[in-house]
Design a protein around this motif. Structure first.
Motif, mmCIF file in Angstrom:
data_model
loop_
_atom_site.group_PDB
_atom_site.id
_atom_site.type_symbol
_atom_site.label_atom_id
_atom_site.label_comp_id
_atom_site.label_asym_id
_atom_site.label_seq_id
_atom_site.Cartn_x
_atom_site.Cartn_y
_atom_site.Cartn_z
ATOM 1 N N ARG A 1 35.833 39.309 48.262
ATOM 2 C CA ARG A 1 35.092 39.330 47.214
ATOM 3 C C ARG A 1 34.997 40.384 46.271
ATOM 4 N NH1 ARG A 1 32.465 34.474 47.659
ATOM 5 N NH2 ARG A 1 32.317 33.597 49.522
ATOM 6 N N LEU A 2 34.886 40.554 44.893
ATOM 7 C CA LEU A 2 34.762 41.940 44.418
ATOM 8 C C LEU A 2 33.730 42.695 44.713
ATOM 9 C CD1 LEU A 2 35.407 39.945 40.762
ATOM 10 C CD2 LEU A 2 37.183 41.479 42.129
ATOM 11 N N PRO A 3 33.634 43.822 44.538
ATOM 12 C CA PRO A 3 32.711 44.721 45.133
ATOM 13 C C PRO A 3 31.433 44.583 44.083
ATOM 14 C CG PRO A 3 34.549 45.887 43.697
ATOM 15 C CD PRO A 3 34.971 44.459 43.986
ATOM 16 N N HIS A 4 30.344 45.110 44.535
ATOM 17 C CA HIS A 4 29.218 45.306 43.666
ATOM 18 C C HIS A 4 29.382 45.605 42.480
ATOM 19 C CE1 HIS A 4 26.752 43.666 47.175
ATOM 20 N NE2 HIS A 4 27.360 44.548 47.900
ATOM 21 N N GLY A 5 28.952 44.977 41.265
ATOM 22 C CA GLY A 5 29.144 45.354 40.194
ATOM 23 C C GLY A 5 30.146 44.671 39.193
ATOM 24 N N GLY A 6 31.516 44.226 40.013
ATOM 25 C CA GLY A 6 32.334 43.609 39.771
ATOM 26 C C GLY A 6 32.051 42.381 39.104
ATOM 27 N N SER A 7 32.988 41.969 38.091
ATOM 28 C CA SER A 7 32.838 40.498 37.541
ATOM 29 C C SER A 7 34.016 39.719 37.485
ATOM 30 C CB SER A 7 32.307 40.778 35.969
ATOM 31 O OG SER A 7 33.233 41.538 35.251
ATOM 32 N N GLY A 8 34.050 38.451 37.130
ATOM 33 C CA GLY A 8 35.253 37.845 37.027
ATOM 34 C C GLY A 8 35.375 37.141 38.325
ATOM 35 N N PRO A 9 36.413 35.948 38.354
ATOM 36 C CA PRO A 9 36.756 35.280 39.499
ATOM 37 C C PRO A 9 37.435 36.022 40.744
ATOM 38 C CG PRO A 9 38.492 34.912 37.815
ATOM 39 C CD PRO A 9 37.444 35.773 37.200
ATOM 40 N N GLU A 10 37.228 35.568 41.739
ATOM 41 C CA GLU A 10 37.781 35.868 42.835
ATOM 42 C C GLU A 10 39.169 35.654 43.019
ATOM 43 O OE1 GLU A 10 37.027 36.248 47.815
ATOM 44 O OE2 GLU A 10 35.899 34.761 46.568
ATOM 45 N N LEU A 11 40.066 36.541 43.382
ATOM 46 C CA LEU A 11 41.626 36.358 43.401
ATOM 47 C C LEU A 11 42.232 36.642 44.625
ATOM 48 C CD1 LEU A 11 42.347 38.131 39.864
ATOM 49 C CD2 LEU A 11 41.989 35.756 40.177
ATOM 50 N N ASP A 12 43.222 35.920 44.874
ATOM 51 C CA ASP A 12 44.330 36.220 45.919
ATOM 52 C C ASP A 12 45.213 37.321 45.405
ATOM 53 O OD1 ASP A 12 45.684 36.129 48.288
ATOM 54 O OD2 ASP A 12 47.339 34.862 47.218
ATOM 55 N N PHE A 13 45.104 38.577 46.101
ATOM 56 C CA PHE A 13 46.083 39.601 45.888
ATOM 57 C C PHE A 13 47.414 39.191 45.651
ATOM 58 C CE2 PHE A 13 48.518 43.525 46.546
ATOM 59 C CZ PHE A 13 47.846 44.336 45.709
ATOM 60 N N ARG A 14 47.881 38.613 46.546
ATOM 61 C CA ARG A 14 49.384 38.427 46.687
ATOM 62 C C ARG A 14 49.779 37.223 45.311
ATOM 63 N NH1 ARG A 14 53.767 38.099 45.927
ATOM 64 N NH2 ARG A 14 55.393 37.529 47.311
#
Length: 503
Positions: free
Chosen positions: A27-40
């Protein structure tokens, strides 16, 4: 997630580092926004979760009362057929205990080699598939670990001497044995998986030939009987449904093999959820040999009964990811047949041991689980290392050539780079199979194909209450197996058992 790897201590499994899934797809770190992405792949995790759910919906299917009755009719026909096989020459035990698994051998429900299997496709060739383990011999002594003769076999395999059995059993099965004469003048009979399969196929074919000479109203249509290596595949038509039964002659043991004894000493994900007694209630020898083994003598250890119990401890989100991943690799890695869905099942069990239970229980983590299974399988291929879950010192990919391993690893790279597209493809395959099934049902109803409900009442009419139970069995227990108890002289009573429930 890391693929399972052997450590220096026999029976233990360690981790060889982290995969992109576990480190970068969180999950995105605290304070981040936007959808959760797969890095690869840059795929949105929520999109992958949605696609996995969509696949599960089309893959599991819902059965109405009519289909449940057809399942019941086909099951009774198969059990009646096996009862007649027993009466031919009294070889099979009179009171036998079968293990009925949801899914065919091609689905990886049993560790069997797929090289010799004909290609069958759901929708095109069948609508539902099952695997039935039929004990040809039973050895049920639970007082001590079972020691098998593995001197001539690769790890996880064994020859079976009939010295373990009484004289009557030896006389029954002499014609299905290879014979070894010793210097001291004694003769040893080794139970031959290929000769047993020969006998089994001939007996089933003979019984079905006799049955079809006197067809009865509502009796299933025998559409195909085929020998696939040591497996007998039977496709039955019941009403508008086609059901594939992969029937396997096995040797049934109670207790636990000595070669897997050290596995019990390790910590496992199922500790505290089910009892050890449930896990080690029995095992089988199935007719499959190692890469360099002698087909006429070598059997493979199977823990199918234990796997039924372990699946009760696996979360639904992980099972959904496993089913989706399995559908992808069955299509993608079908040629050459070096990778079986059973390898993926072993990888999933190792992941359950490795990862925290609260992590695996997350309902919205199916995408993470799918990506992790792909990573683990790719890791296994690159290292040519996939330990058997119950016998960790047995590497199931040891025989793989470097060329084949890298070929499949590169194919998995394409999946990992665009998992969403491969999921969409599997969904379309599932939809197409369902459309073929519906089309066949429509044709069947328009041509008035006989069905179990075509008999007008009377004692032969199936019980509606049983039909409802069977419908609940199929829809609420996807992927679970069913234990079956059969008396060849009375196949009219229900003999399903799911865990501790009887039907």
């Amino acid at each position: 997630m890391a693929a399972p790897a052997l450590s220096g201590r026999t029976g233990s499994v360690g981790s060889l580092g982290n995969s992109p899934t576990s480190t970068a797809a969180g999950r995105l770190p605290h304070g981040g926004s936007g959808p959760e992405l797969d890095f690869r792949s840059a795929a949105r995790i929520e999109d992958l979760n949605r696609l996995i759910q969509d696949f599960s919906k089309h893959d599991q299917r819902e059965y109405d009362d009519q289909r449940a009755l057809e399942i019941h009719t086909a099951k009774d026909f198969i059990f009646s057929m096996l009862g007649m096989v027993q009466k031919l020459d009294q070889k099979l035990p009179v009171a036998n205990e079968y293990l009925l698994l949801s899914g065919g051998v091609r689905e990886g429900v049993v560790d069997m080699d797929l090289d010799e299997l004909s290609v069958y496709a759901r929708g095109t060739d069948y609508d539902m598939d099952f695997t039935l383990l039929v004990p040809a011999l039973k050895l049920h002594d639970r007082n001590q670990p079972v020691t098998l003769d593995m001197r001539h076999s690769a790890l996880g395999h064994s020859w079976l001497s009939l010295r373990l059995f009484d004289e009557g059993t030896i006389n029954k099965w002499k014609d299905c044995c290879t014979i070894v004469d010793h210097i001291n003048g004694t003769t040893n009979y080794f139970f031959s998986p290929t000769l047993v399969a020969d006998w089994f196929y001939q007996s089933i074919s003979l019984v079905l030939l006799e049955v079809q000479k006197k067809p009865q109203r509502g009796m299933p249509r025998v559409e195909k009987v085929e020998r696939n290596g040591t497996i007998i595949s039977v496709i039955l038509g019941v009403g508008s449904s086609r059901m594939l039964y992969d029937i396997i002659p096995v040797v049934s043991f109670k207790g636990w093999p000595a070669v897997a004894q050290s596995w019990l000493m390790e910590n496992h994900f199922w500790d505290g959820k089910i009892t050890e007694e449930e896990v080690i209630s029995g095992f089988y020898l199935v007719p499959a040999c190692s890469y360099k083994g002698r087909k006429e003598n070598e059997w493979r250890l199977s823990f199918a009964r234990s796997e039924v119990q372990l699946k009760k401890c696996i979360s639904s989100s992980l099972m959904q990811a496993y089913q989706a991943c399995k559908a992808i690799i069955i299509k993608l890695l079908s040629r050459p047949k070096a990778i079986s869905p059973y390898h993926l099942r072993s990888i999933m069990l190792w992941a359950c041991d490795r990862l925290p239970a609260n992590y695996l229980a997350q309902d919205d983590f199916s995408a993470h689980f799918l990506l992790g299974l792909i990573d683990d399988l790719q890791h296994c291929l690159v290292n040519k290392m996939c330990p058997n879950y119950f016998i960790p010192q047995c590497n199931m990919l040891e025989h793989l050539s470097d060329e084949t391993a890298m070929l499949h690893a590169r194919k998995l790279c394409s999946v990992r780079s665009d998992p969403a597209e491969h999921l969409r493809t599997t969904i379309e395959h599932a939809k197409a199979a369902n459309r073929l099934t519906v089309e066949l049902q429509w044709r069947g109803s328009s041509t008035n194909l006989p069905s179990p409900q075509s008999d007008a009442g009377g004692e032969n009419q199936p019980d509606d209450r049983l039909a409802k139970k069977l419908q609940q069995l199929v829809t609420e227990n996807p992927g679970k197996s069913i234990s079956v108890f059969i008396n060849p002289d009375d196949v009219t009573r229900p003999h399903f058992r799911i865990d501790d429930k009887f039907f």
